[in-house]
Design a protein around this motif. Structure first.
Motif, PDB file in Angstrom:
ATOM      1  N   VAL A   1       0.845  -1.210   0.000  1.00 58.12           N
ATOM      2  CA  VAL A   1       0.000   0.000   0.000  1.00 58.12           C
ATOM      3  C   VAL A   1       0.875   1.253   0.000  1.00 58.12           C
ATOM      4  O   VAL A   1       0.642   2.192  -0.765  1.00 58.12           O
ATOM      5  N   THR A   2       1.882   1.263   0.844  1.00 64.95           N
ATOM      6  CA  THR A   2       2.790   2.409   0.903  1.00 64.95           C
ATOM      7  C   THR A   2       3.522   2.583  -0.424  1.00 64.95           C
ATOM      8  O   THR A   2       3.656   3.692  -0.926  1.00 64.95           O
TER       9      THR A   2
ATOM     10  N   GLN B   1       2.527   1.658  -3.391  1.00 62.60           N
ATOM     11  CA  GLN B   1       1.589   2.144  -4.410  1.00 62.60           C
ATOM     12  C   GLN B   1       1.302   3.642  -4.230  1.00 62.60           C
ATOM     13  O   GLN B   1       1.214   4.386  -5.204  1.00 62.60           O
ATOM     14  N   ARG B   2       1.175   4.080  -2.985  1.00 56.78           N
ATOM     15  CA  ARG B   2       0.934   5.511  -2.729  1.00 56.78           C
ATOM     16  C   ARG B   2       2.131   6.353  -3.164  1.00 56.78           C
ATOM     17  O   ARG B   2       1.975   7.414  -3.766  1.00 56.78           O
TER      18      ARG B   2
ATOM     19  N   ALA C   1       2.008   9.085  -6.186  1.00 59.14           N
ATOM     20  CA  ALA C   1       2.382  10.491  -5.978  1.00 59.14           C
ATOM     21  C   ALA C   1       3.493  10.891  -6.938  1.00 59.14           C
ATOM     22  O   ALA C   1       3.475  11.992  -7.501  1.00 59.14           O
TER      23      ALA C   1
ATOM     24  N   ARG D   1      -2.115  17.344  -6.969  1.00 56.74           N
ATOM     25  CA  ARG D   1      -2.533  16.456  -5.891  1.00 56.74           C
ATOM     26  C   ARG D   1      -3.406  17.229  -4.921  1.00 56.74           C
ATOM     27  O   ARG D   1      -3.308  18.436  -4.794  1.00 56.74           O
TER      28      ARG D   1
END
Length: 146
Positions: free
Chosen positions: A92-93, A95-96, A100, A110
């Protein structure tokens, strides 16, 4: 009659001879003014060509530096992407971080994580209450006698 002919002929011949001599001197003598003007013109032309060369060099250097800057930017983006792949603790981290990074590459804006505290500009005066007269009021500072 002979005297009038001589009176006219002598000055006319002198005038023609003076014009011929002046013409010869002007053609044979070094032309000071035109050569000076020609030198100035040549100097200006040389300075102009040097300026043009300097402008071309400047823009070529600028283009090369911008190319290097773009390449460095891409290298930094690649480094960040690889770092996100290697250093993210979980999927998850990772992918974030990648989302970004790619949002910045494509120029998308953003969302802010925290909105600004206030949209109001700071005041350079102390605010007053609604029932208090302002300093520009006619009755400001006067006591009511009634």
């Amino acid at each position: 009659m002979e005297q009038t002919l001589t009176a006219w002929l002598l000055p006319a011949l002198t005038l023609v001879a003076g014009i011929a001599i002046g013409f010869l001197i002007a053609r044979l003598a070094p032309n000071a003014a035109p050569s000076r003007t020609q030198r100035q013109l040549d100097d200006m032309q040389e300075r102009f060509e040097a300026y043009q060369s300097e402008v071309v060099t400047h823009f070529n250097t600028t283009a090369n530096l911008l190319k290097k800057l773009t390449q460095s930017y891409h290298d930094v983006q690649e480094h960040l992407s690889q770092g996100a792949d290697r250093l993210a603790l979980d999927e998850v981290t990772r992918q974030r971080l990648l989302a970004a990074l790619h949002a910045e590459e494509s120029g998308e804006k953003r969302e802010r994580l925290t909105p600004p505290r206030t949209a109001e500009t700071p005041k350079d005066y102390a605010p007053k209450g609604a029932d208090v007269p302002g300093m520009l009021d006619e009755g400001y500072g006067l006591k009511n006698r009634y």
